[in-house]
Design an enzyme around this catalytic site. Structure first.
Site, PDB file in Angstrom:
ATOM      1  N   LYS A   1      -6.986   1.478  -7.634  1.00  0.00           N
ATOM      2  CA  LYS A   1      -5.787   0.216  -7.965  1.00  0.00           C
ATOM      3  C   LYS A   1      -5.503   0.404  -9.590  1.00  0.00           C
ATOM      4  CE  LYS A   1      -7.763  -2.413  -4.312  1.00  0.00           C
ATOM      5  NZ  LYS A   1      -8.614  -3.370  -3.740  1.00  0.00           N
TER       6      LYS A   1
ATOM      7  N   LYS B   1     -12.713   4.114  11.237  1.00  0.00           N
ATOM      8  CA  LYS B   1     -13.229   3.119  12.274  1.00  0.00           C
ATOM      9  C   LYS B   1     -13.258   3.713  13.570  1.00  0.00           C
ATOM     10  CE  LYS B   1     -10.506  -0.985  10.558  1.00  0.00           C
ATOM     11  NZ  LYS B   1     -11.830  -1.470   9.925  1.00  0.00           N
TER      12      LYS B   1
ATOM     13  N   ASP C   1       0.118   2.802   5.485  1.00  0.00           N
ATOM     14  CA  ASP C   1      -0.172   2.293   6.856  1.00  0.00           C
ATOM     15  C   ASP C   1      -0.557   0.763   7.071  1.00  0.00           C
ATOM     16  OD1 ASP C   1      -2.585   3.143   5.623  1.00  0.00           O
ATOM     17  OD2 ASP C   1      -3.531   3.007   7.618  1.00  0.00           O
ATOM     18  N   CYS C   2      -0.419   0.091   6.233  1.00  0.00           N
ATOM     19  CA  CYS C   2      -0.829  -1.176   6.138  1.00  0.00           C
ATOM     20  C   CYS C   2       0.478  -2.109   6.932  1.00  0.00           C
ATOM     21  CB  CYS C   2      -0.775  -2.095   4.918  1.00  0.00           C
ATOM     22  SG  CYS C   2      -1.047  -3.815   5.010  1.00  0.00           S
TER      23      CYS C   2
ATOM     24  N   SER D   1       0.290 -11.886   4.257  1.00  0.00           N
ATOM     25  CA  SER D   1       1.787 -11.909   4.850  1.00  0.00           C
ATOM     26  C   SER D   1       2.116 -13.075   5.602  1.00  0.00           C
ATOM     27  CB  SER D   1       1.462 -10.646   5.706  1.00  0.00           C
ATOM     28  OG  SER D   1       0.653 -10.987   6.888  1.00  0.00           O
TER      29      SER D   1
ATOM     30  N   VAL E   1      -3.016  -6.515  -0.745  1.00  0.00           N
ATOM     31  CA  VAL E   1      -1.758  -6.215  -0.439  1.00  0.00           C
ATOM     32  C   VAL E   1      -1.579  -6.871   0.792  1.00  0.00           C
ATOM     33  CG1 VAL E   1      -1.158  -4.532  -1.915  1.00  0.00           C
ATOM     34  CG2 VAL E   1      -1.975  -3.917   0.064  1.00  0.00           C
TER      35      VAL E   1
ATOM     36  N   HIS F   1       1.030   0.910  15.506  1.00  0.00           N
ATOM     37  CA  HIS F   1      -0.331   1.460  14.968  1.00  0.00           C
ATOM     38  C   HIS F   1      -1.102   1.749  16.346  1.00  0.00           C
ATOM     39  CE1 HIS F   1      -1.219   0.711  10.690  1.00  0.00           C
ATOM     40  NE2 HIS F   1       0.223   0.665  10.797  1.00  0.00           N
TER      41      HIS F   1
ATOM     42  N   TRP G   1      -6.961   4.933  10.441  1.00  0.00           N
ATOM     43  CA  TRP G   1      -7.937   4.591  11.517  1.00  0.00           C
ATOM     44  C   TRP G   1      -9.108   5.404  11.896  1.00  0.00           C
ATOM     45  CZ3 TRP G   1      -7.622  -0.334  13.190  1.00  0.00           C
ATOM     46  CH2 TRP G   1      -6.748  -1.238  13.028  1.00  0.00           C
TER      47      TRP G   1
ATOM     48  N   LYS H   1       0.820  -1.136  -0.070  1.00  0.00           N
ATOM     49  CA  LYS H   1      -0.005   0.079   0.118  1.00  0.00           C
ATOM     50  C   LYS H   1       0.847   1.224   0.128  1.00  0.00           C
ATOM     51  CE  LYS H   1      -3.558   2.184   2.661  1.00  0.00           C
ATOM     52  NZ  LYS H   1      -4.402   2.133   3.723  1.00  0.00           N
TER      53      LYS H   1
END
Length: 347
Positions: free
Chosen positions: A182, A344, A154-155, A208, A195, A294, A341, A143
């Site tokens: 994308k 959320k 920020d992933c 991952s 990703v 994070h 964030w 990302k």
């Protein structure tokens, strides 16, 4: 053959009587002995050792003699010499006689083993092994930042993959993907649009967990595997962090749940630290570190909350892992973490 001032040092690349080894829980090596001669007919041997840290990586193995010992009946001469050995895909060795204290700059794919040594008069054989590393940069898609150009986003799962590549000293070609728009080239190689993804063995791999395992299997040195009994350490911190971050009720127990998980982690680091598996980082650290990053930024911004002083080992762990070169190079911008964030928290 090695030139030393006006003299010539003779040697063979097929047999290198130097030995060093890597301790299981430390990244230091011991040089056992180096032998070389200035004339084939005049050979004498001195042995010594020096513990070093292999933080300097080059494209060749470099042995620098900083205290060359040439003993006579009346004096000891001090001089300098350097031997370079280009890395190959197999074990390297060379012959040299007469020796001093040496610094070693190891190639990234260099590992070795050793036995014990005696100080003078003992000849030892050095074996330098070259692991199967990638000479061609690995293609990896992550990302992109929304606040800074040419920076990872920020992933935390993307950062985990980049941390793995960095800690294994693997070259990679970083492709930044705007997930809000994308590009067609990305969707063509990765129809799922997620990703991180990496190209290994001519195939694109996502997730991952799968990527980290695949990299460990294909490029085992340096090893980053975590023992099964420690693989789940800290695994619930991220979910309890999210619960607390999204919470609107101070009395709903989400903060208590997070502190409980952090307390368990604090106890583990106290007994096993500085990292989850001891003195060296492992895969579980590379997974957990971006999530703690994070946690620190998001809770600090949205709730004015930080890890309590009653958990000193958690704080020392975060300081240690966040200060690693690999982490500094791959971390997200704080502004990206806060922006990531926001939906959320406010939604």
């Amino acid at each position: 053959m090695l030139h030393y001032g006006k003299r010539t040092l003779y040697g063979k690349i097929q047999r290198l009587p130097i030995r060093f080894f890597r301790h299981k829980n430390r990244t230091s090596y011991h040089i056992i002995s180096v032998h070389f001669w200035t004339q084939p007919a005049k050979q004498s041997t001195y042995t010594t050792s020096k513990e070093i840290s292999p933080k300097l990586f080059q494209n060749s193995l470099t042995v620098t003699n900083t205290q060359f010992l040439s003993k006579t009946k009346t004096k000891t001469k001090i001089a300098m010499s350097t031997l370079k050995i280009q890395p190959t895909a197999f074990a390297l060795s060379s012959s040299v006689r007469q020796l001093g204290f040496f610094n070693l700059k190891l190639p990234r794919n260099c590992v070795a083993s050793s036995n014990h040594f005696s100080r003078y008069g003992t000849r030892r054989a050095l074996t330098v092994s070259m692991s199967t590393t990638s000479s061609t940069p690995l293609e990896v898609c992550v990302k992109s930042s929304t606040t800074a150009p040419n920076k990872p986003g920020d992933c935390p799962f993307c950062q985990r993959v980049l941390l793995t590549l960095e800690e294994k000293h693997l070259p990679y070609d970083l492709k930044l993907v705007d997930l809000a728009h994308k590009p067609d080239w990305f969707l063509k190689l990765n129809p799922g649009g997620k990703v991180p993804v990496i190209k290994l063995n001519e195939k694109w791999i996502s997730d991952s967990d799968v990527i980290a395992q695949a990299l460990e299997e294909k490029y085992p040195d340096p090893p980053l595997g975590t023992p099964p009994e420690k693989a789940s350490v800290g695994s619930k911190i991220f979910s309890t962090f999210i619960g607390f971050l999204k919470s609107k009720d101070p009395s709903d127990g989400t903060e208590k749940a997070l502190i409980s998980e952090l307390s368990s982690f604090n106890n583990h680091i106290k007994d096993n630290g500085p990292y989850v598996n001891g003195k060296e980082v492992s895969a579980v650290d590379l997974s957990l570190a971006p999530k703690l990053y994070h946690l620190e930024i998001a809770l600090g911004h949205y709730k004015k909350w930080s890890v309590p002083d009653s958990l000193p080992h958690v704080k020392s762990y975060m300081k240690a892992i966040f200060s690693r070169d690999s982490f500094i190079k791959t971390r997200a911008q704080p502004e990206d973490v806060i922006a990531g964030w926001r939906p959320k928290v406010l939604g």
